[in-house]
Design an enzyme around this catalytic site. Structure first.
Site, short mmCIF file in Angstrom:
data_model
loop_
_atom_site.label_atom_id
_atom_site.label_comp_id
_atom_site.label_asym_id
_atom_site.label_seq_id
_atom_site.Cartn_x
_atom_site.Cartn_y
_atom_site.Cartn_z
N ARG A 40 0.86 -1.19 0.00
CA ARG A 40 0.00 0.00 0.00
C ARG A 40 0.88 1.23 0.00
O ARG A 40 1.71 1.41 0.90
CB ARG A 40 -0.90 0.01 1.24
CG ARG A 40 -1.93 1.12 1.20
CD ARG A 40 -2.81 1.10 2.41
NE ARG A 40 -2.13 1.69 3.57
CZ ARG A 40 -2.67 1.78 4.78
NH1 ARG A 40 -3.87 1.26 4.99
NH2 ARG A 40 -2.02 2.33 5.78
N SER A 108 -12.47 -3.53 -0.96
CA SER A 108 -12.75 -3.07 0.40
C SER A 108 -14.24 -2.83 0.56
O SER A 108 -14.86 -2.16 -0.28
CB SER A 108 -11.99 -1.78 0.70
OG SER A 108 -10.60 -2.00 0.75
N LYS A 137 -4.94 4.40 9.24
CA LYS A 137 -5.56 4.96 8.04
C LYS A 137 -6.89 5.57 8.42
O LYS A 137 -7.68 4.98 9.15
CB LYS A 137 -5.77 3.84 7.00
CG LYS A 137 -6.47 4.29 5.72
CD LYS A 137 -6.72 3.10 4.82
CE LYS A 137 -7.48 3.52 3.57
NZ LYS A 137 -7.83 2.37 2.72
#
Length: 205
Positions: A40, A108, A137
């Site tokens: 990521r 997601s 996050k």
């Protein structure tokens, strides 16, 4: 059979490794036994993302580790990754599938409805969360919790990767509530001995 080879879904983020370079942290993850890893990369130029992805591809290939790129279909293809993981605001699943072919696509999700939509759309697995409070996050979503995870498990047959605030103390709860795997970021990379933490989680699973 699940498309995910492990109950631990490791996420490597160069902004979550403290003062350590990405490559040594990656090597420690692989030495600990990670067999599925997502890269990521946020807020960095595409050329830098690709350089990191190529490094990860080389090392994961040697280790026999499944390699997923977050968000970017183009980076996943250019680096020869095994798949891509898409958020709700990324390239839509129906647009990504013709581009990636048989590579894995994870999506997601943050609700039962989104999970069902991902399954109907042909995702190979879904992420679900945030499970617990996390500072890694900013998702824009409230904590989902174990009961909602269990609801998603009852409604979809796809493999589920739970994410968000998961540690050694609560990972077993996420598995028992229906997750096939648990995504971990900061717990693995901010604790000093990365390989030891990976082994700890794999032992619990």
């Amino acid at each position: 059979m699940s498309v995910l080879p492990s109950r631990l879904y490791a996420i490597l983020d160069p902004d979550q490794t403290g003062d350590r370079p990405l490559a040594p942290v990656l090597d420690a993850m692989l030495a600990g036994g990670v067999s599925v890893l997502q890269l990521r990369v946020k807020e960095r130029p595409a050329d830098e993302f690709l350089r990191l992805a190529l490094t990860v591809r080389e090392r994961t290939s040697r280790a026999g580790c499944l390699f997923i790129v977050n968000d970017r279909v183009d980076i996943a293809l250019a680096a020869g990754a095994d798949g891509v993981h898409l958020g709700q605001e990324d390239l839509p699943l129906e647009a990504a599938r013709p581009l990636v072919g048989e590579k894995l696509i994870g999506v997601s999700t943050h609700s039962v409805e989104q999970a069902e939509g991902a399954e109907r759309g042909g995702a190979d697995y879904i992420g679900f969360g945030p499970m617990f409070p996390t500072r890694t996050k900013e998702t824009g979503y409230e904590t989902r919790g174990l009961s909602m995870l269990a609801s998603v498990r009852r409604r979809v047959s796809l493999p589920i990767v739970a994410i968000g605030g998961i540690t050694a103390e609560n990972v077993a709860q996420t598995w028992s509530s229906g997750a096939d795997a648990a995504a971990m970021i900061s717990y693995l990379t901010r604790g000093g001995d990365v390989a030891a933490r990976v082994k700890e989680i794999l032992t619990l699973g």
